[in-house]
Design a protein around this motif. Structure first.
Motif, PDB file in Angstrom:
ATOM      1  N   CYS A 130      32.598  -1.478 -23.505  1.00  0.00           N
ATOM      2  CA  CYS A 130      33.980  -1.462 -23.032  1.00  0.00           C
ATOM      3  C   CYS A 130      33.979  -2.883 -22.060  1.00  0.00           C
ATOM      4  O   CYS A 130      35.119  -3.553 -22.270  1.00  0.00           O
ATOM      5  CB  CYS A 130      34.726  -0.275 -22.241  1.00  0.00           C
ATOM      6  N   ALA A 165      36.923   4.824 -26.988  1.00  0.00           N
ATOM      7  CA  ALA A 165      36.771   4.202 -25.531  1.00  0.00           C
ATOM      8  C   ALA A 165      37.414   2.824 -25.741  1.00  0.00           C
ATOM      9  O   ALA A 165      37.843   2.421 -25.006  1.00  0.00           O
ATOM     10  CB  ALA A 165      35.467   4.727 -25.320  1.00  0.00           C
ATOM     11  N   ILE A 208      31.108  10.996 -26.244  1.00  0.00           N
ATOM     12  CA  ILE A 208      32.089  10.019 -26.119  1.00  0.00           C
ATOM     13  C   ILE A 208      32.350   9.243 -27.445  1.00  0.00           C
ATOM     14  O   ILE A 208      31.329   8.869 -28.049  1.00  0.00           O
ATOM     15  CB  ILE A 208      31.652   8.859 -25.221  1.00  0.00           C
TER      16      ILE A 208
END
Length: 199
Positions: A173, A11, A6
């Motif tokens: 996040c 993100a 990722i």
């Protein structure tokens, strides 16, 4: 794509894109022809936002608060110096700073720091646009005398090294979204305050 692959920066950008756009268009300096009063109000909002966050960050010495990874560079001294400049008409509105109730994990704090560190890049863009218009104010907060690019790259290297895996990225996040949401809430409160006073 596996969790290990990722892209943390992608993100974070995806998770905060809508919030980022809302702030870009809604802060006092987003007006077509911002004035020194707009700069004052912009700083007052940021001060109210950062007072509890910087106090919370100071409780930690790991993750993004590890001075070996990223030397401390608090925003508040520059904000206070700019608000005290004689070209400003007073220190601006004193908004009530709500206590910060974020998560304590290092991953979460990387997300919060992403928003704060990213604001330094935005400040450099604003300085280029506003330095002449708002002279003689030195705009120290927007242009602290050190180019923001090298610090941003240092932050990104540390972020990518320390935040990986699906759960860690999700937590980062969440921290970034909470940081944006708290500033958005303050901006909305500041916008509503003059309307209530005039009613």
């Amino acid at each position: 794509m596996t969790a290990e692959r990722i892209d943390i920066l992608a993100a974070l950008r995806d998770a905060t894109a809508t919030r980022h756009a809302e702030l870009d268009g809604g802060m006092p300096l987003a007006r077509p022809a911002p004035t020194l009063q707009d700069y004052r109000d912009h700083l007052a909002l940021l001060r109210c936002w950062l007072v509890p966050i910087e106090a919370w960050q100071a409780r930690f010495s790991d993750g993004p608060q590890d001075a070996a990874l990223l030397p401390p560079q608090p925003h508040l001294p520059q904000i206070e110096a700019d608000l005290a400049h004689p070209s400003l008409d007073g220190a601006g509105p004193r908004l009530a700073a709500a206590p910060w109730h974020g998560g304590d994990s290092a991953d979460y704090r990387w997300g919060v720091s992403y928003v704060i560190e990213g604001s330094r890049l935005g400040g450099a863009v604003l300085y280029r646009r506003l330095a002449e218009r708002l002279a003689p104010h030195p705009l120290r907060y927007l242009h602290p005398g050190v180019p923001p690019g090298p610090r941003w790259q240092q932050f990104l290297r540390a972020l990518r090294e320390h935040v990986h895996g699906e759960a860690a990225v999700a937590e980062a996040c969440r921290g970034a979204c909470d940081a944006f949401d708290s500033l958005i809430a303050l901006r909305l409160a500041a916008t509503a305050a003059p309307a209530r006073a005039a009613a």
